[in-house]
Design a protein around this motif. Structure first.
Motif, PDB file in Angstrom:
ATOM      1  N   ASP A 109       1.341  -1.205   0.041  1.00 15.96           N
ATOM      2  CA  ASP A 109       0.393  -0.231   0.251  1.00 15.96           C
ATOM      3  C   ASP A 109       1.086   1.291   0.232  1.00 15.96           C
ATOM      4  O   ASP A 109       1.628   1.262   0.558  1.00 15.96           O
ATOM      5  N   GLY A 110       0.549   2.019  -1.133  1.00 19.77           N
ATOM      6  CA  GLY A 110       1.363   3.327  -1.238  1.00 19.77           C
ATOM      7  C   GLY A 110       2.294   3.469  -1.918  1.00 19.77           C
ATOM      8  O   GLY A 110       2.848   4.807  -2.396  1.00 19.77           O
ATOM      9  N   TRP A 111       2.553   1.889  -2.592  1.00 20.66           N
ATOM     10  CA  TRP A 111       3.986   2.479  -3.091  1.00 20.66           C
ATOM     11  C   TRP A 111       3.528   3.138  -5.081  1.00 20.66           C
ATOM     12  O   TRP A 111       4.627   3.982  -4.900  1.00 20.66           O
ATOM     13  N   PHE A 112       2.478   3.663  -5.318  1.00 16.41           N
ATOM     14  CA  PHE A 112       2.773   3.578  -6.702  1.00 16.41           C
ATOM     15  C   PHE A 112       2.529   5.502  -6.260  1.00 16.41           C
ATOM     16  O   PHE A 112       3.436   6.217  -6.350  1.00 16.41           O
ATOM     17  N   ASP A 113       1.235   6.055  -4.670  1.00 13.66           N
ATOM     18  CA  ASP A 113       1.932   7.226  -4.463  1.00 13.66           C
ATOM     19  C   ASP A 113       3.206   7.560  -4.047  1.00 13.66           C
ATOM     20  O   ASP A 113       3.258   9.487  -4.651  1.00 13.66           O
ATOM     21  N   LYS A 114       3.739   6.671  -3.171  1.00 14.25           N
ATOM     22  CA  LYS A 114       5.121   7.610  -2.755  1.00 14.25           C
ATOM     23  C   LYS A 114       5.739   8.022  -4.219  1.00 14.25           C
ATOM     24  O   LYS A 114       6.782   8.592  -4.033  1.00 14.25           O
ATOM     25  N   ARG A 115       5.748   7.604  -5.516  1.00 11.66           N
ATOM     26  CA  ARG A 115       6.368   7.296  -6.258  1.00 11.66           C
ATOM     27  C   ARG A 115       5.855   8.054  -6.733  1.00 11.66           C
ATOM     28  O   ARG A 115       6.709   8.275  -8.327  1.00 11.66           O
ATOM     29  N   GLY A 116       4.911   9.131  -7.041  1.00  9.95           N
ATOM     30  CA  GLY A 116       3.555   9.676  -7.996  1.00  9.95           C
ATOM     31  C   GLY A 116       3.883   8.867  -9.451  1.00  9.95           C
ATOM     32  O   GLY A 116       3.305   9.137 -10.091  1.00  9.95           O
ATOM     33  N   ILE A 117       3.246   7.285  -9.332  1.00  5.15           N
ATOM     34  CA  ILE A 117       2.765   6.281 -10.826  1.00  5.15           C
ATOM     35  C   ILE A 117       1.120   6.623 -10.537  1.00  5.15           C
ATOM     36  O   ILE A 117       0.389   6.497  -9.552  1.00  5.15           O
ATOM     37  N   LYS A 118       1.125   7.335 -11.589  1.00  6.79           N
ATOM     38  CA  LYS A 118      -0.423   7.386 -11.849  1.00  6.79           C
ATOM     39  C   LYS A 118      -0.899   6.483 -13.013  1.00  6.79           C
ATOM     40  O   LYS A 118      -0.274   6.574 -13.800  1.00  6.79           O
ATOM     41  N   PRO A 119      -1.939   6.788 -13.089  1.00  9.00           N
ATOM     42  CA  PRO A 119      -2.793   5.857 -15.181  1.00  9.00           C
ATOM     43  C   PRO A 119      -2.220   6.638 -15.917  1.00  9.00           C
ATOM     44  O   PRO A 119      -1.760   8.024 -15.572  1.00  9.00           O
ATOM     45  N   GLY A 120      -1.688   5.485 -16.721  1.00  9.38           N
ATOM     46  CA  GLY A 120      -1.260   6.192 -17.721  1.00  9.38           C
ATOM     47  C   GLY A 120       0.813   6.184 -18.029  1.00  9.38           C
ATOM     48  O   GLY A 120       1.241   6.020 -18.874  1.00  9.38           O
ATOM     49  N   ALA A 121       1.107   5.730 -17.243  1.00 13.38           N
ATOM     50  CA  ALA A 121       2.815   5.721 -16.489  1.00 13.38           C
ATOM     51  C   ALA A 121       2.712   4.279 -16.782  1.00 13.38           C
ATOM     52  O   ALA A 121       1.595   3.123 -17.215  1.00 13.38           O
ATOM     53  N   ARG A 122       3.946   3.730 -17.323  1.00 16.13           N
ATOM     54  CA  ARG A 122       3.805   2.821 -18.576  1.00 16.13           C
ATOM     55  C   ARG A 122       5.105   1.702 -18.135  1.00 16.13           C
ATOM     56  O   ARG A 122       6.028   1.985 -17.640  1.00 16.13           O
ATOM     57  N   LEU A 123       5.116   0.037 -17.606  1.00 15.69           N
ATOM     58  CA  LEU A 123       5.666  -0.988 -16.864  1.00 15.69           C
ATOM     59  C   LEU A 123       6.505  -1.521 -18.233  1.00 15.69           C
ATOM     60  O   LEU A 123       5.755  -1.341 -18.699  1.00 15.69           O
TER      61      LEU A 123
END
Length: 152
Positions: A131-145
């Protein structure tokens, strides 16, 4: 069919049913092969759950997960994917991912709940992280893995 032949088929069926029940009644965490992924400058070591049994168990029964670890769920066909947190002891963030690695939507999931968390579009990939992994890194929908599952 002779009685002996019928009893053999019944015994084989019962053994198969017992094996299936055992896998669904698992009470400890599973450990699966992993694949390296990245999103921007961030690296992820994701265990890959690709069979129905592996996907059903997912991250259940884990008491902790390293910050750079996660689980990638791989489905045969793109469809709306929905997840819950039955027997999952740690809070998780979830990313629903398109075939090209693009994050479609994100959500947060509380431990041991049966609330549904669903993709907003049909997807074949789902990534669970702490939990919080994406938020802490500023990763949002549209980012690409990036990584082998996404062909890059």
């Amino acid at each position: 069919m002779t009685l002996l032949h019928a009893l053999r088929h019944l015994a084989i069926g019962l053994v198969a049913a017992s094996a299936a029940t055992f896998s669904l009644a698992q009470t400890g965490p599973q450990k699966l092969p992993s694949v390296p992924l990245s999103v921007g400058i961030y690296r992820i070591n994701a265990e890959v759950a690709q069979t129905p049994d592996e996907r059903q168990i997912g991250l259940m029964f884990r008491t902790a997960m390293a910050d750079t670890e996660g689980m990638l769920f791989v489905f045969e066909d793109a469809s709306q994917q929905c997840f819950w947190m039955k027997n999952t002891l740690i809070p998780l963030a979830i990313a629903f991912i398109g075939d090209d690695g693009t994050i479609v939507n994100l959500d947060r999931m509380k431990p041991q709940t049966l609330d549904s968390h669903c993709s907003t579009k049909p997807v074949r990939f789902v990534l669970e992280m702490n939990d919080g992994w994406f938020d802490k890194r500023g990763i949002k929908p549209g980012a690409r893995l990036r990584g082998a599952p996404f062909g890059n």
